[in-house]
Design a protein around this motif. Sequence first.
Motif, PDB file in Angstrom:
ATOM      1  N   THR A   1      -7.928 -37.288  22.394  1.00 23.81           N
ATOM      2  CA  THR A   1      -8.761 -36.689  23.326  1.00 23.81           C
ATOM      3  C   THR A   1      -8.821 -35.152  23.286  1.00 23.81           C
ATOM      4  OG1 THR A   1      -6.841 -36.734  24.789  1.00 23.81           O
ATOM      5  CG2 THR A   1      -8.146 -38.669  24.883  1.00 23.81           C
ATOM      6  N   SER A   2      -9.607 -34.561  24.051  1.00 21.31           N
ATOM      7  CA  SER A   2      -9.737 -33.283  24.014  1.00 21.31           C
ATOM      8  C   SER A   2      -9.264 -32.765  25.467  1.00 21.31           C
ATOM      9  CB  SER A   2     -11.168 -32.540  23.906  1.00 21.31           C
ATOM     10  OG  SER A   2     -11.861 -33.236  24.791  1.00 21.31           O
ATOM     11  N   SER A   3      -8.772 -31.552  25.625  1.00 22.01           N
ATOM     12  CA  SER A   3      -8.215 -31.059  26.784  1.00 22.01           C
ATOM     13  C   SER A   3      -8.341 -29.426  26.799  1.00 22.01           C
ATOM     14  CB  SER A   3      -6.734 -31.325  26.748  1.00 22.01           C
ATOM     15  OG  SER A   3      -5.988 -30.670  27.743  1.00 22.01           O
ATOM     16  N   PRO A   4      -8.678 -28.813  28.071  1.00 20.73           N
ATOM     17  CA  PRO A   4      -8.603 -27.437  28.043  1.00 20.73           C
ATOM     18  C   PRO A   4      -7.215 -26.904  27.722  1.00 20.73           C
ATOM     19  CG  PRO A   4      -9.375 -28.644  30.185  1.00 20.73           C
ATOM     20  CD  PRO A   4      -8.989 -29.724  29.492  1.00 20.73           C
ATOM     21  N   ASP A   5      -6.230 -27.498  27.715  1.00 20.71           N
ATOM     22  CA  ASP A   5      -5.000 -27.019  27.266  1.00 20.71           C
ATOM     23  C   ASP A   5      -5.047 -26.628  25.825  1.00 20.71           C
ATOM     24  OD1 ASP A   5      -3.691 -27.196  29.756  1.00 20.71           O
ATOM     25  OD2 ASP A   5      -3.089 -29.092  29.205  1.00 20.71           O
ATOM     26  N   PHE A   6      -6.051 -26.926  25.154  1.00 21.28           N
ATOM     27  CA  PHE A   6      -6.404 -26.610  23.758  1.00 21.28           C
ATOM     28  C   PHE A   6      -6.885 -25.395  23.466  1.00 21.28           C
ATOM     29  CE2 PHE A   6      -6.894 -31.322  22.153  1.00 21.28           C
ATOM     30  CZ  PHE A   6      -5.445 -31.617  22.581  1.00 21.28           C
ATOM     31  N   ALA A   7      -7.391 -24.482  24.293  1.00 21.66           N
ATOM     32  CA  ALA A   7      -7.845 -23.307  24.420  1.00 21.66           C
ATOM     33  C   ALA A   7      -6.866 -22.307  23.802  1.00 21.66           C
ATOM     34  CB  ALA A   7      -8.231 -22.740  25.656  1.00 21.66           C
ATOM     35  N   GLY A   8      -7.323 -21.537  22.762  1.00 22.94           N
ATOM     36  CA  GLY A   8      -6.369 -20.575  22.129  1.00 22.94           C
ATOM     37  C   GLY A   8      -5.350 -21.239  21.103  1.00 22.94           C
ATOM     38  N   VAL A   9      -5.420 -22.702  20.878  1.00 21.58           N
ATOM     39  CA  VAL A   9      -4.566 -23.085  19.938  1.00 21.58           C
ATOM     40  C   VAL A   9      -5.355 -23.858  18.888  1.00 21.58           C
ATOM     41  CG1 VAL A   9      -2.581 -24.581  19.846  1.00 21.58           C
ATOM     42  CG2 VAL A   9      -2.998 -23.388  22.062  1.00 21.58           C
ATOM     43  N   SER A  10      -4.863 -23.786  17.710  1.00 17.46           N
ATOM     44  CA  SER A  10      -5.458 -24.804  16.582  1.00 17.46           C
ATOM     45  C   SER A  10      -4.282 -25.314  16.072  1.00 17.46           C
ATOM     46  CB  SER A  10      -5.912 -23.719  15.375  1.00 17.46           C
ATOM     47  OG  SER A  10      -5.069 -23.088  14.724  1.00 17.46           O
ATOM     48  N   PHE A  11      -4.538 -26.400  15.584  1.00 17.01           N
ATOM     49  CA  PHE A  11      -3.531 -27.404  14.894  1.00 17.01           C
ATOM     50  C   PHE A  11      -3.409 -27.462  13.387  1.00 17.01           C
ATOM     51  CE2 PHE A  11      -4.584 -28.767  19.230  1.00 17.01           C
ATOM     52  CZ  PHE A  11      -3.318 -28.719  19.861  1.00 17.01           C
TER      53      PHE A  11
END
Length: 484
Positions: free
Chosen positions: A405-415
């Motif tokens: 899933t996607s999430s707003p918490d992913f902002a500013g983060v790459s994996f």
Amino acid sequence: MARLCERGIFSGVYVGALLLSLYFQSATVGGAALKQEVALENGATVLNHSMTLVQRMESLLNMGNGSDVTLRVQTVNTDEVKVIQAHSLVLTLQSDMFEELLLTRNTSTLVLMETPDCSAVFDKFIRYLYCGEISVRLDQAIPLHKLASKYHVWSLQQGVTQYMTQHLSSESPSGHVVGWYQYSMQIGDFALRDSCLQYLSWNLSSVLQSGEWGSISEDLLLSLLQRSDLILQSELELYEALEAWISQNQPGSPTVERALKAVRYGMIPPQHLFRLQKQSPLMLKYYESIRDLLYLAFQFHSASPVQLAKYFDVNCSIFTPRNYLSSSWGSPWVINNPTRDDRSFSFQTQLGPSGHDSSKRVTWNALFSPRWLPLSIRSTYTELGAMQPTRTDGGRPRIIVTPATSSPDFAGVSFQKTVIVMARQQGKVVVRHVYNFHQSTEEAGDFLVDADLQRRASEYLIDSSLYLHIVVKPLYHTLIVARK
């Protein structure tokens, strides 16, 4: 002097005749294996009696027949002496250094000074010059390499180097990789150095638990601490191992401070940082040296990474994960019969190392295909209106790791995804390869590109299974540069 020259000429002629005699004796059919090769154009057949010749050469060395030079091998700083009856023709054929030494001698005895470790294997070294083969143990690799280098026997030098590269994972009572690394630094063999450094980095958890860890030099320790590709359970494991190393080796304060500053405290959960502050003798003693790093780590754990990125450079090493094997960062994945069909697998990781994200989880879907179809071929199928296949006999192994899933918490983060491939070498399970993927992993073209997954004895398989460990590393990015 003339008599000595005459004697040398006569001996050389005698030894040459003796070697020719040995060759013709070995060519007799009796007692020799007959090797029939593919018929040549003229219908000839190759008769191979080389093994018999090798045996006769070994016998020539052991018996000393026709010897024209005595090697007197003296061990430095001791009274130990080895005497070997040898043949100048054989020595000069194999070594230009022996040729030079023999030309400058004025007696039939050649005195050689060797260190204790080289003296102990000198018989093996000379036997190699006669027979072209040698048995090597882990503790004999360095002295044999020294002798091969000293006497310019380049084939043996290259062979020992290859042996060392291939036996990094072998079991030894006190370890050997650190010693080989230090030796490679002394002689400037950068290929061997890099192989040793890679092995130590990729198998650091097992190294930390071994007696070899305490023998690591200060320079090697600091070199390892700077690396992001270390594979170990956690940063806390590394700190505790560092504390043990410092207690055992008692280095100077500058070394201790440099080592402590290389620890990535942001990757250690705050509850463990609090405990170390109160209970670690090392941290208590050097607290002032790393106080600012600890303060930054606690800020990192307490604030939102997005907020932190507005005011701090989060691209520095303290916020960069290594390859941690604990369950918060990834999961092992054993794929039985990996050539059979596509496989899928789901696992969860912590959103990020920050304490602010400790309760947030990301679900990942992993897909492995032994014969994945490249995009260039898939687009052709799509244009023709045919069903897009996922596998083909002409494809290559692929692995895709994507969030469910996607999430707003992913902002500013790459994996960054790291796929670790395990293998069994010399009876020990070690890391065979490490593949790093950024964001989408589908187009990484080198994943298992050289792997033979069909063969049961493949070096990439353990008991016919592919052993993987997937690590997901969240990398934060600076969003706003604060004005000064």
